[in-house]
Design a protein around this motif. Structure first.
Motif, PDB file in Angstrom:
ATOM      1  N   LEU A 104       7.209  11.815 117.483  1.00 22.74           N
ATOM      2  CA  LEU A 104       8.009  11.247 116.362  1.00 22.74           C
ATOM      3  C   LEU A 104       6.880  10.402 115.526  1.00 22.74           C
ATOM      4  O   LEU A 104       6.424  10.611 114.331  1.00 22.74           O
ATOM      5  CB  LEU A 104       9.043  10.271 116.512  1.00 22.74           C
ATOM      6  CG  LEU A 104       9.577   9.617 115.175  1.00 22.74           C
ATOM      7  CD1 LEU A 104      10.136  10.567 114.228  1.00 22.74           C
ATOM      8  CD2 LEU A 104      10.865   8.640 115.668  1.00 22.74           C
ATOM      9  N   ALA A 105       6.028   9.797 116.344  1.00 22.98           N
ATOM     10  CA  ALA A 105       4.894   9.185 115.885  1.00 22.98           C
ATOM     11  C   ALA A 105       3.988  10.108 115.150  1.00 22.98           C
ATOM     12  O   ALA A 105       3.210   9.822 114.133  1.00 22.98           O
ATOM     13  CB  ALA A 105       4.034   8.322 116.796  1.00 22.98           C
ATOM     14  N   GLY A 106       3.583  11.245 115.814  1.00 24.85           N
ATOM     15  CA  GLY A 106       2.722  12.266 115.314  1.00 24.85           C
ATOM     16  C   GLY A 106       3.316  12.779 114.055  1.00 24.85           C
ATOM     17  O   GLY A 106       2.442  13.053 113.086  1.00 24.85           O
ATOM     18  N   SER A 107       4.677  12.942 113.745  1.00 23.19           N
ATOM     19  CA  SER A 107       5.184  13.627 112.948  1.00 23.19           C
ATOM     20  C   SER A 107       5.071  12.536 111.585  1.00 23.19           C
ATOM     21  O   SER A 107       4.609  13.049 110.442  1.00 23.19           O
ATOM     22  CB  SER A 107       6.754  13.669 112.949  1.00 23.19           C
ATOM     23  OG  SER A 107       6.803  15.004 114.027  1.00 23.19           O
ATOM     24  N   VAL A 108       5.367  11.469 111.921  1.00 24.41           N
ATOM     25  CA  VAL A 108       5.029  10.296 110.880  1.00 24.41           C
ATOM     26  C   VAL A 108       3.749  10.251 110.312  1.00 24.41           C
ATOM     27  O   VAL A 108       3.403  10.167 109.174  1.00 24.41           O
ATOM     28  CB  VAL A 108       5.500   8.895 111.249  1.00 24.41           C
ATOM     29  CG1 VAL A 108       5.391   7.800 110.373  1.00 24.41           C
ATOM     30  CG2 VAL A 108       7.003   8.884 111.662  1.00 24.41           C
ATOM     31  N   ALA A 109       2.712  10.421 111.223  1.00 23.75           N
ATOM     32  CA  ALA A 109       1.310  10.381 110.720  1.00 23.75           C
ATOM     33  C   ALA A 109       0.845  11.699 110.224  1.00 23.75           C
ATOM     34  O   ALA A 109       0.138  11.468 109.026  1.00 23.75           O
ATOM     35  CB  ALA A 109       0.358  10.047 111.981  1.00 23.75           C
ATOM     36  N   GLY A 110       1.448  12.656 110.534  1.00 27.97           N
ATOM     37  CA  GLY A 110       1.225  13.869 109.888  1.00 27.97           C
ATOM     38  C   GLY A 110       1.662  13.844 108.143  1.00 27.97           C
ATOM     39  O   GLY A 110       1.079  13.977 107.229  1.00 27.97           O
ATOM     40  N   ALA A 111       3.160  13.307 108.095  1.00 29.76           N
ATOM     41  CA  ALA A 111       3.549  13.205 106.933  1.00 29.76           C
ATOM     42  C   ALA A 111       2.770  12.065 105.872  1.00 29.76           C
ATOM     43  O   ALA A 111       2.363  12.534 104.658  1.00 29.76           O
ATOM     44  CB  ALA A 111       4.819  12.685 106.908  1.00 29.76           C
ATOM     45  N   VAL A 112       2.364  11.074 106.571  1.00 30.64           N
ATOM     46  CA  VAL A 112       1.662  10.155 105.873  1.00 30.64           C
ATOM     47  C   VAL A 112       0.213  10.633 105.242  1.00 30.64           C
ATOM     48  O   VAL A 112      -0.331  10.622 104.215  1.00 30.64           O
ATOM     49  CB  VAL A 112       1.574   8.957 106.537  1.00 30.64           C
ATOM     50  CG1 VAL A 112       0.364   8.090 105.739  1.00 30.64           C
ATOM     51  CG2 VAL A 112       2.624   8.045 106.936  1.00 30.64           C
ATOM     52  N   GLY A 113      -0.574  11.199 106.281  1.00 33.39           N
ATOM     53  CA  GLY A 113      -1.847  12.002 105.940  1.00 33.39           C
ATOM     54  C   GLY A 113      -1.664  12.947 105.202  1.00 33.39           C
ATOM     55  O   GLY A 113      -2.458  13.033 103.965  1.00 33.39           O
ATOM     56  N   THR A 114      -0.544  13.667 105.055  1.00 33.53           N
ATOM     57  CA  THR A 114      -0.293  14.737 104.124  1.00 33.53           C
ATOM     58  C   THR A 114      -0.304  14.277 102.511  1.00 33.53           C
ATOM     59  O   THR A 114      -0.880  14.919 101.655  1.00 33.53           O
ATOM     60  CB  THR A 114       0.735  15.689 104.200  1.00 33.53           C
ATOM     61  OG1 THR A 114       0.713  16.416 105.609  1.00 33.53           O
ATOM     62  CG2 THR A 114       0.999  17.002 103.265  1.00 33.53           C
ATOM     63  N   ILE A 115       0.735  13.274 102.432  1.00 38.07           N
ATOM     64  CA  ILE A 115       0.727  12.640 101.195  1.00 38.07           C
ATOM     65  C   ILE A 115      -0.470  12.006 100.576  1.00 38.07           C
ATOM     66  O   ILE A 115      -0.562  11.977  99.515  1.00 38.07           O
ATOM     67  CB  ILE A 115       1.924  11.462 101.193  1.00 38.07           C
ATOM     68  CG1 ILE A 115       3.512  12.443 101.568  1.00 38.07           C
ATOM     69  CG2 ILE A 115       2.301  10.842 100.100  1.00 38.07           C
ATOM     70  CD1 ILE A 115       4.423  11.421 101.740  1.00 38.07           C
ATOM     71  N   VAL A 116      -1.052  11.190 101.473  1.00 42.61           N
ATOM     72  CA  VAL A 116      -2.233  10.605 101.009  1.00 42.61           C
ATOM     73  C   VAL A 116      -3.471  11.441 100.728  1.00 42.61           C
ATOM     74  O   VAL A 116      -3.857  11.344  99.672  1.00 42.61           O
ATOM     75  CB  VAL A 116      -2.783   9.667 102.206  1.00 42.61           C
ATOM     76  CG1 VAL A 116      -4.296   9.143 101.747  1.00 42.61           C
ATOM     77  CG2 VAL A 116      -2.062   8.418 102.525  1.00 42.61           C
ATOM     78  N   VAL A 117      -3.529  12.538 101.382  1.00 46.64           N
ATOM     79  CA  VAL A 117      -4.564  13.703 101.084  1.00 46.64           C
ATOM     80  C   VAL A 117      -3.962  14.341  99.603  1.00 46.64           C
ATOM     81  O   VAL A 117      -4.649  14.374  98.643  1.00 46.64           O
ATOM     82  CB  VAL A 117      -4.601  14.644 102.089  1.00 46.64           C
ATOM     83  CG1 VAL A 117      -5.283  15.886 101.497  1.00 46.64           C
ATOM     84  CG2 VAL A 117      -5.366  14.112 103.221  1.00 46.64           C
ATOM     85  N   PHE A 118      -2.890  14.679  99.539  1.00 47.86           N
ATOM     86  CA  PHE A 118      -2.342  15.396  98.517  1.00 47.86           C
ATOM     87  C   PHE A 118      -2.575  14.271  97.136  1.00 47.86           C
ATOM     88  O   PHE A 118      -3.116  14.830  96.014  1.00 47.86           O
ATOM     89  CB  PHE A 118      -0.946  15.541  98.244  1.00 47.86           C
ATOM     90  CG  PHE A 118      -0.196  15.854  97.216  1.00 47.86           C
ATOM     91  CD1 PHE A 118      -0.376  17.299  96.681  1.00 47.86           C
ATOM     92  CD2 PHE A 118       0.494  14.939  96.282  1.00 47.86           C
ATOM     93  CE1 PHE A 118       0.332  17.609  95.399  1.00 47.86           C
ATOM     94  CE2 PHE A 118       1.082  15.291  95.165  1.00 47.86           C
ATOM     95  CZ  PHE A 118       1.092  16.819  94.649  1.00 47.86           C
TER      96      PHE A 118
END
Length: 326
Positions: free
Chosen positions: A289-303
């Protein structure tokens, strides 16, 4: 191919690579300011998010006990052009470094050079004459496949030379790096070719055309929403099941029995402040779950970072092309 902190590269090599990367990124800014295509603005955020998400998905690379992920530099250059592609890869690599400690702060210049400069600029230089020579659908796809493989191979070559300049033996380092990344490059080539073929069949207007400086992207809102949704699905649902095998660089260092030098003190202090090291949220016990949350945060920040950057170029381009009242 993200070189970490810890003294793998010495100061002179880090500084030299940083100078080359700053020069290349600076030149890309100049080129984009001179001729910014209106279609590019909505695509930069989407491409950045998709590249970031794809780089989280490590897959096994048989027959070696290693893994690899899509580098995405050639794909970014084919969609955006080499200079906008380089800016997008710079954003992705910077966010990976500063938010997730994926690639070191002291080695950020080297990582941008190996992945962004070689991948986008040199990769596009390989792609472009093949596209012109063969022409049409076939030329674009074949050029993408060949350029994608070379982007990985040449990036690994540069990385090996940087390690050698920092004290490792060149011959074994180069040999193992190229062995691993020759196979990793096959995956890069196949995925890039399939994605480019799909885009050409469905939305050929998304492919960059040389000297294109005008023209709005049709249904740009749909492209942004669909692209961001795909990136979020990749980063949230698939990243937790990424392969745990070492990547090509890690496998090379293990095979050579290489040991890192003493980490740079300043980089060590900054590393302690990384919000989500290794794509994990520190206070979350469930690692998937932590990896999924980090992935979502990173995707939005990069976008958001790439889209904000693109809007800045877009507004300056509009001002520059607005006719003055007589």
């Amino acid at each position: 191919m993200h070189i970490p902190d810890g003294g793998w590269l010495d100061v002179k090599t880090c500084a030299g690579a940083a100078v080359l990367s700053v020069a290349a990124v600076g030149y890309s800014v100049v080129r984009i300011r001179r001729a910014f295509a209106d279609r590019t603005a909505p695509l930069m955020g989407v491409v950045a998010a998709c590249v970031f998400a794809a780089q989280m998905l490590n897959i096994p690379i048989p027959p070696l006990p290693t893994s690899g992920h899509l580098m995405g530099a050639v794909l970014a250059a084919i969609v955006l052009g080499p200079w906008a592609g380089l800016l997008v890869l710079t954003v992705v690599l910077s966010v990976q470094c500063l938010l997730f400690q994926d690639g070191g702060l002291t080695t950020l210049g080297a990582n941008i050079f190996n992945v962004g400069v070689i991948g986008c600029v040199v990769g596009y230089a390989v792609f472009s004459p093949i596209r012109r020579a063969l022409g049409g659908f076939r030329g674009t796809v074949v050029g993408a496949v060949i350029a994608a493989w070379f982007s990985v191979f040449l990036g690994a070559t540069a990385c090996a030379f940087e390690l050698a300049l920092s004290g490792m033996e060149l011959a074994p380092t180069l040999g193992i790096m190229l062995l691993a990344h020759s196979f990793i490059g096959i995956g890069e080539a196949l995925i890039t070719g399939l994605v480019v073929a799909f885009v050409l069949r469905t939305r050929p207007d998304l492919i960059h055309a040389p000297n294109e400086t005008s023209g709005l992207l049709a249904r740009s809102g749909q492209v942004v929403v669909a692209g961001l949704a795909v990136a979020l699905v990749l980063s949230v649902l698939l990243s937790p099941v990424a392969s745990e095998l070492p990547d090509g660089l890690e496998w090379t260092l293990e095979k050579l029995g290489a040991q890192p030098k003493q980490p740079v003190a300043a980089a060590d202090k900054i590393a302690e402040r990384i919000p989500m090291p290794d794509y994990q949220v520190p206070w979350m016990q469930n690692l998937r779950l932590a990896g999924s949350v980090a992935g979502a945060v990173g995707t939005i920040v990069v976008f958001g970072a790439a889209y904000w950057l693109a809007r800045g170029f877009s507004s300056k381009s509009s001002i520059a092309h607005t006719p003055h009242a007589s």
